[in-house]
Design a protein around this motif. Structure first.
Motif, mmCIF file in Angstrom:
data_model
loop_
_atom_site.group_PDB
_atom_site.id
_atom_site.type_symbol
_atom_site.label_atom_id
_atom_site.label_comp_id
_atom_site.label_asym_id
_atom_site.label_seq_id
_atom_site.Cartn_x
_atom_site.Cartn_y
_atom_site.Cartn_z
ATOM 1 N N TYR A 102 0.837 -1.212 0.000
ATOM 2 C CA TYR A 102 0.000 0.000 0.000
ATOM 3 C C TYR A 102 0.871 1.261 0.000
ATOM 4 O O TYR A 102 0.602 2.204 -0.741
ATOM 5 N N PHE A 103 1.922 1.252 0.805
ATOM 6 C CA PHE A 103 2.795 2.438 0.872
ATOM 7 C C PHE A 103 3.461 2.685 -0.483
ATOM 8 O O PHE A 103 3.633 3.830 -0.907
ATOM 9 N N ILE A 104 3.824 1.594 -1.182
ATOM 10 C CA ILE A 104 4.434 1.736 -2.516
ATOM 11 C C ILE A 104 3.407 2.308 -3.494
ATOM 12 O O ILE A 104 3.710 3.195 -4.300
ATOM 13 N N SER A 105 2.175 1.820 -3.413
ATOM 14 C CA SER A 105 1.111 2.306 -4.295
ATOM 15 C C SER A 105 0.846 3.792 -4.061
ATOM 16 O O SER A 105 0.715 4.578 -4.998
ATOM 17 N N GLU A 106 0.810 4.159 -2.778
ATOM 18 C CA GLU A 106 0.555 5.556 -2.411
ATOM 19 C C GLU A 106 1.659 6.461 -2.978
ATOM 20 O O GLU A 106 1.399 7.542 -3.491
ATOM 21 N N LYS A 107 2.896 5.982 -2.913
ATOM 22 C CA LYS A 107 4.048 6.783 -3.356
ATOM 23 C C LYS A 107 4.141 6.864 -4.886
ATOM 24 O O LYS A 107 4.464 7.913 -5.442
ATOM 25 N N THR A 108 3.852 5.745 -5.565
ATOM 26 C CA THR A 108 4.033 5.717 -7.023
ATOM 27 C C THR A 108 2.759 6.120 -7.775
ATOM 28 O O THR A 108 2.816 6.463 -8.958
ATOM 29 N N GLY A 109 1.614 6.038 -7.090
ATOM 30 C CA GLY A 109 0.352 6.316 -7.760
ATOM 31 C C GLY A 109 -0.110 5.175 -8.653
ATOM 32 O O GLY A 109 -1.020 5.324 -9.461
ATOM 33 N N ILE A 110 0.529 3.994 -8.513
ATOM 34 C CA ILE A 110 0.157 2.834 -9.333
ATOM 35 C C ILE A 110 -0.763 1.912 -8.523
ATOM 36 O O ILE A 110 -0.593 1.761 -7.317
ATOM 37 N N SER A 111 -1.723 1.296 -9.197
ATOM 38 C CA SER A 111 -2.727 0.454 -8.533
ATOM 39 C C SER A 111 -2.111 -0.601 -7.618
ATOM 40 O O SER A 111 -1.136 -1.270 -7.977
ATOM 41 N N VAL A 112 -2.732 -0.766 -6.451
ATOM 42 C CA VAL A 112 -2.279 -1.811 -5.507
ATOM 43 C C VAL A 112 -2.371 -3.195 -6.157
ATOM 44 O O VAL A 112 -1.632 -4.109 -5.775
ATOM 45 N N GLU A 113 -3.271 -3.351 -7.122
ATOM 46 C CA GLU A 113 -3.430 -4.667 -7.763
ATOM 47 C C GLU A 113 -2.184 -5.077 -8.538
ATOM 48 O O GLU A 113 -1.974 -6.263 -8.800
ATOM 49 N N ASN A 114 -1.363 -4.097 -8.928
ATOM 50 C CA ASN A 114 -0.138 -4.404 -9.683
ATOM 51 C C ASN A 114 1.059 -4.694 -8.777
ATOM 52 O O ASN A 114 2.114 -5.086 -9.261
ATOM 53 N N THR B 214 7.758 -6.312 -6.567
ATOM 54 C CA THR B 214 7.629 -5.923 -7.976
ATOM 55 C C THR B 214 6.329 -5.164 -8.247
ATOM 56 O O THR B 214 5.358 -5.284 -7.504
ATOM 57 N N ILE B 215 6.363 -4.394 -9.324
ATOM 58 C CA ILE B 215 5.156 -3.720 -9.823
ATOM 59 C C ILE B 215 4.911 -4.279 -11.220
ATOM 60 O O ILE B 215 5.696 -4.044 -12.136
ATOM 61 N N SER B 216 3.849 -5.083 -11.332
ATOM 62 C CA SER B 216 3.547 -5.782 -12.591
ATOM 63 C C SER B 216 4.773 -6.554 -13.098
ATOM 64 O O SER B 216 5.085 -6.540 -14.290
ATOM 65 N N GLY B 217 5.482 -7.202 -12.174
ATOM 66 C CA GLY B 217 6.644 -8.017 -12.544
ATOM 67 C C GLY B 217 7.925 -7.230 -12.738
ATOM 68 O O GLY B 217 8.993 -7.808 -12.910
ATOM 69 N N ILE B 218 7.842 -5.891 -12.694
ATOM 70 C CA ILE B 218 9.032 -5.042 -12.877
ATOM 71 C C ILE B 218 9.579 -4.714 -11.481
ATOM 72 O O ILE B 218 8.819 -4.339 -10.588
ATOM 73 N N PRO B 219 10.888 -4.849 -11.258
ATOM 74 C CA PRO B 219 11.434 -4.559 -9.931
ATOM 75 C C PRO B 219 11.037 -3.162 -9.443
ATOM 76 O O PRO B 219 11.057 -2.198 -10.214
ATOM 77 N N VAL B 220 10.689 -3.078 -8.172
ATOM 78 C CA VAL B 220 10.227 -1.814 -7.587
ATOM 79 C C VAL B 220 11.310 -0.734 -7.665
ATOM 80 O O VAL B 220 11.019 0.461 -7.713
ATOM 81 N N THR B 221 12.580 -1.175 -7.761
ATOM 82 C CA THR B 221 13.708 -0.226 -7.827
ATOM 83 C C THR B 221 13.693 0.604 -9.117
ATOM 84 O O THR B 221 14.367 1.620 -9.212
ATOM 85 N N LYS B 222 12.905 0.157 -10.113
ATOM 86 C CA LYS B 222 12.771 0.941 -11.347
ATOM 87 C C LYS B 222 11.836 2.141 -11.149
ATOM 88 O O LYS B 222 11.772 3.039 -11.975
ATOM 89 N N PHE B 223 11.066 2.108 -10.070
ATOM 90 C CA PHE B 223 10.063 3.156 -9.842
ATOM 91 C C PHE B 223 10.424 4.098 -8.692
ATOM 92 O O PHE B 223 9.980 5.236 -8.664
#
Length: 313
Positions: A155-167, A188-197
């Motif tokens: 949830y904290f990652i979603s809040e920070k990136t603005g990307i859906s929690v479902e991803n 990950t975000i949709s399989g992409i490492p979170v470090t890319k975001f």
């Protein structure tokens, strides 16, 4: 077909919220048991009176008598003293040990074939207590922590990136305490490492917030602790078992043998990734960690060990 039976021990905020969530999914019939029988019966009746509106046919009953819990398929232990502001999870150790010990004796007596999900804090030590007191197979006694910690991180990652929690798939292992180990490289975000975001600095801030996620809510509420997200986390675990989902989740389980050696946590219950299905813990997954993560992991294991060594079990 007979519906399954789930007993929830403790009709407080987590127990009652979980009863409603389970009933809405028609997962099973639910028995709410509490030392205060009136609270269990009142909340059960209140939930049932919502059933014509929400449209579910699962039955929720309240009781103060363990005989009514007999032959449960799953028992969830939420009973215990909650954290108060300024209290660590560890301060609760001895108070809640007595509660979990007594509950575990009743589970063993009335539902010897049940799966047990432990929610009472300090979580890893209480899971260990339930395992030892029931004498159940280690696959059937599981602590709910990693699902909740991972959800908070996501949830904290979603809040920070603005990307859906479902991803977002986040991963947190270790003891359920201030030394938990959120894992960047397995998040990950949709399989992409979170470090890319997110930058290293941004991620570290979110990790810190995740570690103290429960405490943040305790501070805000002033009386009581989190219950919506914990109840949702238990729901996910119950469904994984009863519907044989074979989901990979992080949970506190007993480590021994080869896996215990690998995680340097033999003889303890600590949060690791597991496959959860109709047999309970079907597999413990070994993760490759870097040096820094191993250091954090070992610190977390040491915290759990310190508590378990104090237990008279």
């Amino acid at each position: 077909m007979d519906r399954k039976k789930i007993t929830i021990v403790g009709a407080g905020n987590i127990g009652a919220t979980l009863a409603l969530l389970l009933a809405r999914r028609e997962t099973a019939d639910i028995t709410l048991i509490d030392i205060n029988e009136g609270v269990a019966k009142g909340k059960a009746l209140d939930i049932m009176e919502a059933s014509p509106i929400l449209g579910f046919n699962a039955r929720v009953t309240g009781t103060g008598d363990y005989a009514d819990t007999a032959n449960s398929d799953v028992v969830v232990i939420t009973a215990g003293f909650p954290r108060k502001p300024g209290m660590s999870r560890d301060d609760l150790l001895f108070k809640n040990f007595e509660v979990v010990k007594e509950v575990s004796e009743q589970i063993k007596r009335y539902s010897p074939d049940a799966f047990v999900i432990v929610v009472t804090n300090p979580l890893d030590a209480m899971t260990y207590t339930a395992l030892k007191v029931t004498g159940f197979p280690k696959e059937k006694v599981i602590g709910m922590a990693g699902v909740l910690d991972s959800a908070r991180f996501a949830y904290f990652i979603s809040e920070k990136t603005g990307i859906s929690v479902e991803n977002i798939k986040a991963f947190v292992i270790g003891g359920h305490g201030d030394d938990m180990v959120p894992l960047k490289k397995y998040t990950t975000i949709s399989g992409i490492p979170v470090t890319k975001f997110l930058s290293e600095e941004e991620l570290n801030k979110l990790i810190e917030r995740t570690r103290f996620g429960g405490g943040e809510i305790v501070q805000l509420l002033k009386t009581g602790s989190a219950f919506y997200a914990p109840a949702a986390s238990i729901l996910e675990m119950v469904i994984a078992i009863l519907w044989n989902k074979r989901k990979i989740l992080s949970a506190s389980v007993y480590l021994d043998g080869e896996v215990g050696e690998y995680y340097k946590a033999s003889g303890l219950c600590v949060g690791v990734p597991i496959v959860l299905g109709k047999n309970g813990v079907e597999k413990v997954i070994k993760l490759e960690l870097d040096d820094e993560e191993w250091k954090q992991w070992e610190k977390s294991v040491a915290s759990v060990k310190k508590l378990v060594e104090k237990l008279p079990v």
